[in-house]
Motif scaffolding. Structure first.
Motif, PDB file in Angstrom:
ATOM      1  N   ASP A  93       1.288  -1.057   0.081  1.00 48.19           N
ATOM      2  CA  ASP A  93      -0.455   0.182   0.469  1.00 48.19           C
ATOM      3  C   ASP A  93       0.644   1.346   0.270  1.00 48.19           C
ATOM      4  OD1 ASP A  93      -2.373  -1.438   0.672  1.00 48.19           O
ATOM      5  OD2 ASP A  93      -2.477  -1.434   1.871  1.00 48.19           O
ATOM      6  N   ASP A  94       0.446   2.328  -0.358  1.00 49.64           N
ATOM      7  CA  ASP A  94       0.864   3.438  -0.075  1.00 49.64           C
ATOM      8  C   ASP A  94       1.532   4.042   1.048  1.00 49.64           C
ATOM      9  OD1 ASP A  94      -0.190   3.876  -3.039  1.00 49.64           O
ATOM     10  OD2 ASP A  94      -1.058   5.532  -2.302  1.00 49.64           O
ATOM     11  N   ASP A  95       2.279   4.699   1.342  1.00 49.08           N
ATOM     12  CA  ASP A  95       3.346   5.306   2.350  1.00 49.08           C
ATOM     13  C   ASP A  95       3.312   4.016   3.148  1.00 49.08           C
ATOM     14  OD1 ASP A  95       3.015   7.555   0.877  1.00 49.08           O
ATOM     15  OD2 ASP A  95       1.471   7.133   2.095  1.00 49.08           O
ATOM     16  N   SER A  96       3.194   2.470   3.288  1.00 49.89           N
ATOM     17  CA  SER A  96       3.523   1.658   3.966  1.00 49.89           C
ATOM     18  C   SER A  96       4.537   0.929   4.191  1.00 49.89           C
ATOM     19  CB  SER A  96       2.225   0.463   3.666  1.00 49.89           C
ATOM     20  OG  SER A  96       3.019   0.060   2.805  1.00 49.89           O
ATOM     21  N   VAL A  97       5.791   1.186   4.280  1.00 47.08           N
ATOM     22  CA  VAL A  97       7.099   0.746   4.509  1.00 47.08           C
ATOM     23  C   VAL A  97       7.499   1.575   4.675  1.00 47.08           C
ATOM     24  CG1 VAL A  97       8.812  -0.480   3.070  1.00 47.08           C
ATOM     25  CG2 VAL A  97       6.638  -0.652   2.241  1.00 47.08           C
ATOM     26  N   ASP A  98       8.453   1.707   5.905  1.00 49.14           N
ATOM     27  CA  ASP A  98       9.937   2.415   6.298  1.00 49.14           C
ATOM     28  C   ASP A  98      10.937   2.596   5.594  1.00 49.14           C
ATOM     29  OD1 ASP A  98       7.851   2.770   8.740  1.00 49.14           O
ATOM     30  OD2 ASP A  98       8.873   1.013   9.578  1.00 49.14           O
ATOM     31  N   GLU A 117       9.352   5.138  -8.716  1.00 55.10           N
ATOM     32  CA  GLU A 117       8.277   5.915  -8.347  1.00 55.10           C
ATOM     33  C   GLU A 117       7.575   5.169  -7.599  1.00 55.10           C
ATOM     34  OE1 GLU A 117       6.386   6.476 -12.540  1.00 55.10           O
ATOM     35  OE2 GLU A 117       7.856   8.546 -12.282  1.00 55.10           O
ATOM     36  N   GLU A 118       7.718   3.400  -7.977  1.00 55.99           N
ATOM     37  CA  GLU A 118       6.809   2.798  -6.842  1.00 55.99           C
ATOM     38  C   GLU A 118       7.300   2.977  -5.586  1.00 55.99           C
ATOM     39  OE1 GLU A 118       4.417   0.189  -7.396  1.00 55.99           O
ATOM     40  OE2 GLU A 118       3.290   2.474  -7.752  1.00 55.99           O
ATOM     41  N   VAL A 119       8.574   2.957  -5.495  1.00 47.39           N
ATOM     42  CA  VAL A 119       9.582   3.020  -3.904  1.00 47.39           C
ATOM     43  C   VAL A 119       9.062   4.200  -3.664  1.00 47.39           C
ATOM     44  CG1 VAL A 119      11.996   3.630  -2.888  1.00 47.39           C
ATOM     45  CG2 VAL A 119      11.668   1.169  -4.693  1.00 47.39           C
ATOM     46  N   TYR A 120       8.941   5.389  -3.775  1.00 44.84           N
ATOM     47  CA  TYR A 120       8.995   6.979  -3.108  1.00 44.84           C
ATOM     48  C   TYR A 120       7.602   6.107  -3.106  1.00 44.84           C
ATOM     49  CZ  TYR A 120       8.187  11.576  -2.707  1.00 44.84           C
ATOM     50  OH  TYR A 120       8.101  12.824  -2.635  1.00 44.84           O
ATOM     51  N   PRO A 125       6.258   9.096   4.418  1.00 45.87           N
ATOM     52  CA  PRO A 125       7.133   9.839   4.689  1.00 45.87           C
ATOM     53  C   PRO A 125       8.322  10.094   5.202  1.00 45.87           C
ATOM     54  CG  PRO A 125       4.587  10.391   4.442  1.00 45.87           C
ATOM     55  CD  PRO A 125       4.459   9.139   4.896  1.00 45.87           C
ATOM     56  N   GLY A 126       9.191  10.460   5.277  1.00 44.60           N
ATOM     57  CA  GLY A 126      10.072  10.242   5.647  1.00 44.60           C
ATOM     58  C   GLY A 126      10.963   8.858   5.417  1.00 44.60           C
ATOM     59  N   GLY A 127      10.489   8.225   5.402  1.00 42.76           N
ATOM     60  CA  GLY A 127      11.414   6.553   4.928  1.00 42.76           C
ATOM     61  C   GLY A 127      12.661   6.725   3.839  1.00 42.76           C
ATOM     62  N   VAL A 128      13.439   6.059   3.663  1.00 46.90           N
ATOM     63  CA  VAL A 128      14.441   5.634   2.761  1.00 46.90           C
ATOM     64  C   VAL A 128      15.132   4.782   2.039  1.00 46.90           C
ATOM     65  CG1 VAL A 128      15.663   6.865   4.806  1.00 46.90           C
ATOM     66  CG2 VAL A 128      15.528   4.673   4.703  1.00 46.90           C
ATOM     67  N   PHE A 129      14.646   5.523   0.746  1.00 47.71           N
ATOM     68  CA  PHE A 129      15.218   4.548  -0.517  1.00 47.71           C
ATOM     69  C   PHE A 129      17.191   4.401  -0.482  1.00 47.71           C
ATOM     70  CE2 PHE A 129      15.159   3.613  -5.166  1.00 47.71           C
ATOM     71  CZ  PHE A 129      15.084   2.110  -4.930  1.00 47.71           C
ATOM     72  N   ALA A 130      17.551   3.497  -0.161  1.00 49.27           N
ATOM     73  CA  ALA A 130      18.962   2.956   0.309  1.00 49.27           C
ATOM     74  C   ALA A 130      19.516   2.106  -0.969  1.00 49.27           C
ATOM     75  CB  ALA A 130      19.595   2.105   1.764  1.00 49.27           C
TER      76      ALA A 130
END
Length: 193
Positions: A93-98, A117-120, A125-130
């Motif tokens: 879901d949207d906004d469901s992963v830290d 775009e999918e990761v975003y 909000p405030g989550g990170v993509f490493a």
């Protein structure tokens, strides 16, 4: 996560993969997760394959997402939660992963724009993509680019500044955690887009 030809290759080499690949850099990956604005409770490792990097992540819920059945079998044998799927259409879901990680695999992913775009979308909000990736401008990186072409991969490598600009266009705040043959980029989802 890999192109169809790449997936077949990883299905075939799954039993040997962990014997030839070095273990993931736990300290760097966890430093990347620490850049999140909130505690990382749920992390998804896209293109996570056998789970070698997922095991290094310090989070209560760690999910491996990959298209390779063979690689996911290895991850399941390690007791990891696994989802067979495509990073271009994440089953969350949207906004469901830290946090979302991708270690040594982003260059294998077709349509990196759709992946970012999918990761975003799924990041809170405030989550990170490493992203840990190989720099094609280093000597070893140039060799890897040639080797992957010889093998027949459809790899698409980006130098750190190229990847940073690309992720900023998607809407992320970007910082470079480390450099060299393998570098780590941290892209944070802004609180409001």
């Amino acid at each position: 996560m890999h192109g169809v030809g790449d997936v077949r290759f990883f299905d075939r080499i799954a039993p040997l993969y962990d014997l030839v690949m070095p273990s993931a850099e736990a300290e760097t990956l966890n430093a990347a997760l620490a850049r999140a604005d909130n505690p990382v409770e749920r992390v998804v490792d896209i293109g996570g394959g056998s789970g070698r990097a997922t095991l290094a992540l310090d989070a209560p819920e760690r999910i491996v997402l990959d298209r390779s059945v063979g690689m996911l079998g290895r991850a399941q044998n390690r007791g990891l939660d696994c989802v067979r799927g495509d990073a271009r259409s994440l089953p969350f879901d949207d906004d469901s992963v830290d946090a979302v990680t991708v270690v040594d695999a982003f260059h294998h992913m077709p349509n990196q724009q759709a992946v970012a775009e999918e990761v975003y979308r799924v990041l809170a909000p405030g989550g990170v993509f490493a992203i840990s990736e190989f720099d094609p401008e280093t000597l070893l990186g140039k060799g890897l680019v040639v080797a992957e072409r010889v093998v027949g991969f459809g790899s698409s490598f980006a130098a750190p500044r190229e990847l940073a600009r690309f992720l900023e266009r998607v809407g992320f705040e970007v910082s470079l955690l480390d450099t060299g043959f393998e570098y780590t980029m941290v892209a944070k989802k802004r609180e409001s887009h």
